[in-house]
Design an enzyme around this catalytic site. Structure first.
Site, PDB file in Angstrom:
ATOM      1  N   ASP A  15      23.834  21.546  59.767  1.00 42.57           N
ATOM      2  CA  ASP A  15      23.938  22.061  58.396  1.00 42.57           C
ATOM      3  C   ASP A  15      22.581  22.422  57.797  1.00 42.57           C
ATOM      4  O   ASP A  15      22.417  23.501  57.232  1.00 42.57           O
ATOM      5  CB  ASP A  15      24.628  21.038  57.484  1.00 42.57           C
ATOM      6  CG  ASP A  15      26.147  21.108  57.605  1.00 42.57           C
ATOM      7  OD1 ASP A  15      26.668  22.133  58.102  1.00 42.57           O
ATOM      8  OD2 ASP A  15      26.813  20.143  57.203  1.00 42.57           O
ATOM      9  N   ARG A  95      18.771   7.966  49.241  1.00 37.36           N
ATOM     10  CA  ARG A  95      18.781   9.255  48.503  1.00 37.36           C
ATOM     11  C   ARG A  95      17.737   9.347  47.401  1.00 37.36           C
ATOM     12  O   ARG A  95      17.045  10.360  47.289  1.00 37.36           O
ATOM     13  CB  ARG A  95      20.175   9.570  47.952  1.00 37.36           C
ATOM     14  CG  ARG A  95      21.277   9.653  48.989  1.00 37.36           C
ATOM     15  CD  ARG A  95      20.885  10.381  50.223  1.00 37.36           C
ATOM     16  NE  ARG A  95      21.973  10.552  51.169  1.00 37.36           N
ATOM     17  CZ  ARG A  95      21.797  10.761  52.461  1.00 37.36           C
ATOM     18  NH1 ARG A  95      20.571  10.800  52.970  1.00 37.36           N
ATOM     19  NH2 ARG A  95      22.819  10.932  53.260  1.00 37.36           N
ATOM     20  N   ASP A 124      26.478  11.739  47.772  1.00 34.06           N
ATOM     21  CA  ASP A 124      25.067  12.014  48.012  1.00 34.06           C
ATOM     22  C   ASP A 124      24.530  13.154  47.136  1.00 34.06           C
ATOM     23  O   ASP A 124      23.407  13.095  46.663  1.00 34.06           O
ATOM     24  CB  ASP A 124      24.832  12.302  49.498  1.00 34.06           C
ATOM     25  CG  ASP A 124      24.974  11.034  50.344  1.00 34.06           C
ATOM     26  OD1 ASP A 124      24.666   9.946  49.816  1.00 34.06           O
ATOM     27  OD2 ASP A 124      25.394  11.126  51.512  1.00 34.06           O
ATOM     28  N   SER A 175      30.877  12.249  60.793  1.00 34.23           N
ATOM     29  CA  SER A 175      29.722  12.516  59.949  1.00 34.23           C
ATOM     30  C   SER A 175      28.988  11.187  59.803  1.00 34.23           C
ATOM     31  O   SER A 175      29.552  10.202  59.340  1.00 34.23           O
ATOM     32  CB  SER A 175      30.183  13.019  58.578  1.00 34.23           C
ATOM     33  OG  SER A 175      29.141  12.825  57.645  1.00 34.23           O
TER      34      SER A 175
HETATM   35  N1  ARG Z   1      30.215   6.668  51.440  1.00 32.54           N
HETATM   36  C1  ARG Z   1      28.871   6.237  51.635  1.00 32.54           C
HETATM   37  C2  ARG Z   1      28.086   6.405  50.374  1.00 32.54           C
HETATM   38  O1  ARG Z   1      28.497   7.120  49.520  1.00 32.54           O
HETATM   39  C3  ARG Z   1      28.224   6.885  52.813  1.00 32.54           C
HETATM   40  C4  ARG Z   1      27.809   8.300  52.661  1.00 32.54           C
HETATM   41  C5  ARG Z   1      27.318   8.786  53.965  1.00 32.54           C
HETATM   42  N2  ARG Z   1      26.868  10.125  53.935  1.00 32.54           N
HETATM   43  C6  ARG Z   1      27.087  10.993  54.915  1.00 32.54           C
HETATM   44  N3  ARG Z   1      26.552  12.156  54.787  1.00 32.54           N
HETATM   45  N4  ARG Z   1      27.836  10.719  55.953  1.00 32.54           N
HETATM   46  O2  ARG Z   1      27.048   5.807  50.203  1.00 32.54           O
END
Ligand code: ARG
Length: 397
Positions: A15, A95, A124, A175
Site C-alpha cells: 500500500d 501511531r 489508525d 493485515s
Molecule cells: N485494532 C488494533 C488497534 O486499533 C490493531 C490495528 C492494527 N493495524 C493494522 N493496520 N493492522 O489498535
C-alpha cells in the site's frame, strides 16, 4: 512553481509503495518516505531502497526504538493500560510516535503535507490525524489508501502497470501491524468471530520451551529496569521478555473490540512482554499503593487506555492522566518473580523495600500485632446504616 512536498509514513509494504507513486502521479507531490523503527523487526534499509525505487525523492529511516520504549511503553506500563481490559495498545502506542516524526520531518523538508497509508475503517487513521493536528495544525494530511478506493487486486495492478516493485512474497491474507510491544493480526478467516485463529498467524508465541522457569523483573518508580537482576534498557527488557515469555506460548489475545469508528472487529494479538510486564507491574502496585490510590488508579487506567486507543495521545486529558500516573509511581520500586510454564506466565512472588504489606498486621501466628478489639466498634459503625435499613424498612426485629 516548485512541486508540493509530502512526507509519507512508509512501511515498505504494497500500500505505501503504491502510495509513493500515486501521490506523485495523481496528486502532483514530491514524496519523501519516512520509515520509523519501533522494533517491528523488518529490514528498513531495504524499505528505504524500495521507497526510492518507487519514486520517492528522498527516503529516511528513523531509529525510534528507545524513544518508543521510554516515552510510549513506559507510561502505558505505569498505567497498566489495557483497552477494554484486554489489549495492551500495541498499534495505538506507535501511531503518535510515528506522527511526531512525520511532523518533524515535514519541517526539515519544508513539506506542505504529511501522509499515511491507513484505510477509512480503522483506528489508525484517527490516531495519525488527531496527533498530526495537535502537533502542527497547518499541515495538510493526505490519506491515499482511504481515497483511491482500490481493492487489493487494483492495488497490485496499479503497482504492476506503474513499475512499482512489490516484494514478491506470497500474498498473506492477513493485515499485520507489529512493533516491539506486540503484533496485531486481522482479516482472513478471523473475520468470523466463531472461527479459531489459524495456528500459523502466531509468530511471537510459538512454543519452543516447556521446562518451567522463573524470571524476575525489577521496577524503579514503575519503570522496568532489571531482568534477573541485570540492568538493561526498557527496549532490551521488552525484547528479551518477548523471546522468553513468548517461547512458552504466553501472550495471545483473541477478542472482539469496539473500534473508534463504530465497528466491532475481531482482533488477534500477541504481546508476551506487554502482558507479562503489566502483570508484574500490577502485582508490585498491589504491595506498594495505598488502597484508595490503587482503586482510583484502576478507574483512571481504563480512561488512559481508552484515550490512547482513541488517538488522544497528544491531548490535555492524557497529559493530566499521565501526571497522575507519574505521581502514583513514587514508591512502585521493587521486584516481581514471574513463573513460566507451558502457555502460562504467573506471579510467583513480589517484594519492595517500602511495601505497605506489613507482616505483623497480616499474620495469624503469635507475632500478630493487629489490635483485634478495635475491630468491634469499627464493624458496628460500618454496619450501622445497613442495620437501620433492615429494621426500619424491611421490618426485621
Ligand atoms: N485494532 C488494533 C488497534 O486499533 C490493531 C490495528 C492494527 N493495524 C493494522 N493496520 N493492522 O489498535
Amino acid at each position: 512553481m516548485s512541486k508540493r512536498r509530502v512526507v509519507l509514513a512508509y512501511s515498505g509494504g504494497l500500500d505505501t509503495s503504491v502510495a509513493v507513486k500515486w501521490l506523485t502521479l495523481e496528486r502532483g507531490y514530491d514524496v519523501v518516505a519516512l520509515s520509523v523503527d519501533v522494533g517491528q523487526g523488518e529490514d528498513l534499509e531495504a524499505a528505504r531502497a524500495r521507497a526510492l525505487d518507487s519514486g520517492a525523492i528522498a527516503a529516511e529511516v528513523v531509529d525510534a526504538k528507545d524513544e518508543f520504549a521510554n516515552d510510549y511503553l513506559v507510561p502505558a506500563i505505569k498505567m497498566n493500560a489495557l483497552y477494554e481490559n484486554k489489549y495492551p495498545l500495541v498499534s495505538s502506542l506507535s501511531r503518535p510516535l510515528i506522527s511526531k516524526h512525520l511532523v518533524e520531518a515535514a519541517s526539515r523538508y519544508q513539506a506542505d503535507a504529511v501522509a499515511h497509508g491507513c484505510t477509512g475503517k480503522g483506528n489508525d487513521q484517527v490516531r495519525f490525524e488527531v496527533s498530526i493536528r495537535a502537533l502542527n495544525p497547518s499541515l495538510e494530511v493526505e490519506a491515499p489508501v482511504r481515497e483511491w478506493g482500490f481493492t487489493r487486486d487494483d492495488t497490485i495492478e496499479y503497482a504492476r502497470s506503474h513499475g512499482v516493485k512489490v516484494s514478491a512474497t506470497k500474498k498473506s491474507p492477513y493485515s499485520i501491524d507489529q512493533n516491539i510491544f506486540g503484533r496485531a493480526i486481522e482479516c482472513g478467516e478471523m473475520e468470523d468471530p466463531w472461527a479459531a485463529p489459524p495456528k500459523d498467524v502466531y509468530e511471537m508465541t510459538q512454543v519452543s520451551e516447556t521446562v518451567p522457569k522463573e524470571v524476575s523483573v525489577t521496577f524503579d518508580k514503575g519503570v522496568p529496569v532489571r531482568l534477573d537482576g541485570v540492568s538493561m534498557s526498557v527496549f532490551e527488557i521488552v525484547e528479551k521478555l518477548n523471546k522468553l515469555v513468548g517461547s512458552y506460548g504466553f501472550g495471545r489475545i483473541d477478542m472482539v473490540e469496539n473500534r473508534r469508528v463504530g465497528i466491532k472487529s475481531r482482533e488477534v494479538y500477541e504481546s508476551p512482554a506487554g502482558l507479562a510486564l503489566i502483570m508484574a507491574h500490577c502485582e508490585l502496585e498491589d504491595i506498594t499503593l495505598e488502597r484508595e490510590l490503587a482503586h482510583e488508579k484502576l478507574r483512571l487506567s481504563s480512561k488512559w487506555a481508552e484515550a490512547v486507543y482513541d488517538g488522544l495521545w497528544f491531548s490535555p486529558l492524557k497529559e493530566a492522566l499521565d501526571a497522575f500516573g507519574e505521581y502514583s509511581q513514587r514508591f512502585v520500586t521493587g521486584e516481581v518473580r514471574l513463573g513460566l510454564e507451558l502457555n502460562r506466565c504467573f506471579v510467583a512472588g513480589r517484594r519492595a523495600e517500602k511495601a505497605l504489606y506489613d507482616f505483623e498486621l497480616a499474620t495469624y501466628d503469635s507475632r500478630d500485632a493487629f489490635q483485634h478489639k478495635d475491630s468491634e466498634g469499627f464493624v458496628r459503625i460500618f454496619g450501622l446504616g445497613i442495620e437501620t435499613w433492615a429494621k426500619r424498612q424491611l421490618g426485621h426485629k
